[in-house]
Design a protein around this motif. Structure first.
Motif, short mmCIF file in Angstrom:
data_model
loop_
_atom_site.label_atom_id
_atom_site.label_comp_id
_atom_site.label_asym_id
_atom_site.label_seq_id
_atom_site.Cartn_x
_atom_site.Cartn_y
_atom_site.Cartn_z
N ASP A 91 0.20 14.83 -35.60
CA ASP A 91 1.41 15.47 -35.39
C ASP A 91 2.17 14.01 -34.92
N ILE A 92 3.45 13.13 -34.52
CA ILE A 92 3.59 11.75 -34.88
C ILE A 92 3.38 11.60 -32.92
N ASP A 93 3.49 10.61 -33.09
CA ASP A 93 3.80 10.40 -31.48
C ASP A 93 5.03 9.64 -30.63
N TRP A 94 5.44 9.79 -31.54
CA TRP A 94 7.18 9.45 -31.24
C TRP A 94 8.02 10.34 -31.24
N ILE A 95 9.19 9.93 -30.15
CA ILE A 95 10.24 11.57 -30.32
C ILE A 95 11.46 10.36 -31.37
N PRO A 96 12.27 11.13 -32.01
CA PRO A 96 12.89 10.69 -33.28
C PRO A 96 14.25 10.31 -32.37
N GLN A 97 15.64 8.98 -31.92
CA GLN A 97 16.28 9.19 -32.05
C GLN A 97 17.71 9.95 -32.74
N ALA A 98 18.44 11.26 -32.70
CA ALA A 98 18.49 12.32 -33.02
C ALA A 98 19.48 12.78 -32.30
N ILE A 143 21.38 11.04 -41.92
CA ILE A 143 20.15 11.90 -41.72
C ILE A 143 18.65 10.70 -41.68
N GLY A 144 18.04 11.05 -41.02
CA GLY A 144 16.73 10.67 -41.09
C GLY A 144 16.03 11.79 -41.51
N LEU A 145 14.16 10.56 -42.73
CA LEU A 145 13.53 11.94 -42.53
C LEU A 145 12.13 11.83 -41.80
N ILE A 146 11.41 12.44 -41.94
CA ILE A 146 10.28 12.22 -41.34
C ILE A 146 8.95 12.96 -41.89
N PRO A 196 12.50 4.74 -36.01
CA PRO A 196 12.44 4.69 -34.56
C PRO A 196 13.38 3.92 -34.51
N ILE A 197 13.73 3.36 -33.76
CA ILE A 197 14.93 2.82 -33.80
C ILE A 197 16.78 2.55 -34.27
N MET A 198 16.70 3.13 -34.64
CA MET A 198 17.40 4.10 -34.94
C MET A 198 18.25 5.41 -34.82
N HIS A 199 19.87 5.49 -34.57
CA HIS A 199 20.24 7.01 -33.86
C HIS A 199 20.49 7.98 -35.01
#
Length: 321
Positions: A68-75, A14-17, A48-51
């Motif tokens: 808002d963040i300007d990148w798309i998480p890998q998930a 699980i990743g949290l932002i 960002p580099i993790m899935h």
């Protein structure tokens, strides 16, 4: 490899932002983290580099105060929540009522508990989203022990605790905790009574917060009554938020500031839609909220005159905020 290893062990990754940053704990993420950890899942701040199996992206404020963040998480799955993304997203009850994972923000939650005892507010002010999000009735949603376990400090996030029918019971819980309590969103001065003021006198409080948002509403009698019954007389311990740039004229802003000061309260200027606020309103905020300036220069007219067009010390627009 880390992702594959955790998958093999059967737990989710699980990743949290925290879109708004890490200056104030995101309670929803703390509860989500606690819930997933109780299931044996691995939880961390999203890299960002993790899935990840799932990423929770939480945002409290809109574009005015939080980009808002300007990148798309890998998930495999991304879940966005919080008022910054809309008012129709809520936590599941089993997550909402779990003890928060304070380890997410160790620098902010050291010996401090955060939470809601009540939700909702009957006022439905035009500048506030609480009524639309939580309802027009203040209701009890938790006992103190749901998010407090002996910490020295308690920060309550309730929008209008005194409007709840069970507020006396909840205030007694705060009395019994013997912790220092911060009503971060303020208390409704219009709902203070001799009975609940008596309990407030028993709670460990460094500073109370009230609000005088509408200049057309005469709150002087309520502030006078509270002063007569509240034992702590230090003005800095009774702060009042004064909303500006929401239909009020400068004369109405100054009337509230001067009146509160004369009544023994510490006014604090809040600016609605601050990026679009007139320069004079931002100067007013600097004069009132800088207590050294406010104490040494009793009249706003004198402050403006001594500051000049560029503000105190030659401040430019950026420095005025």
């Amino acid at each position: 490899m880390r992702y594959l290893k955790i998958k093999d062990e059967g737990g989710m990754y699980i990743g949290l932002i925290d879109v708004d940053g890490h200056h104030f704990p995101n309670l929803a993420l703390m509860k989500i983290s606690a819930w997933h950890k109780s299931k044996g899942d691995h939880v961390e701040w999203c890299v960002p580099i993790m899935h990840y199996d799932r990423v929770y992206q939480s945002r409290v404020f809109d574009d005015t105060y939080s980009k808002d963040i300007d990148w798309i998480p890998q998930a495999d799955e991304i879940i966005k929540g919080g008022t910054g993304y809309g008012l129709d997203n809520q936590l599941l009850d089993e997550i909402e009522h779990i003890y928060p994972d304070y380890s997410l923000y160790p620098e902010l939650t050291a010996d401090t508990a955060y939470g809601f005892l009540t939700r909702g507010c009957p006022r439905h002010c035009n500048f506030c989203i609480v009524g639309d999000k939580e309802g027009l009735k203040s209701r009890k949603v938790a006992n103190l022990t749901e998010f407090w376990n002996g910490q020295k400090n308690i920060k309550l996030l309730d929008p209008n605790l005194l409007a709840c029918q069970k507020h006396m019971e909840l205030l007694q819980q705060l009395v019994d905790s013997r912790a220092y309590v911060d009503f971060t969103q303020g208390l409704d001065i219009r709902l203070t009574t001799p009975e609940n003021i008596d309990l407030l006198n028993q709670i460990c409080i460094k500073r109370l917060h009230f609000a005088w948002d509408n200049p057309a509403e005469d709150l002087v009698p309520y502030f006078e009554k509270f002063t007569a019954l509240y034992k702590r007389k230090n003005p800095s311990g009774k702060m009042v938020y004064v909303l500006t740039n929401f239909g009020s004229a400068m004369e109405e802003n100054l009337y509230r500031v001067y009146t509160l000061r004369d009544l023994g309260y510490d006014p604090y200027i809040m600016i609605y839609d601050k990026p679009k606020a007139p320069r004079e309103v931002r100067k007013l905020q600097r004069w009132v909220n800088n207590k050294r300036i406010f104490g040494s220069c009793p009249k706003f007219e004198d402050y403006k005159s001594s500051a000049g067009d560029r503000g105190t010390g030659g401040l430019n627009d950026a420095e005025l905020g």
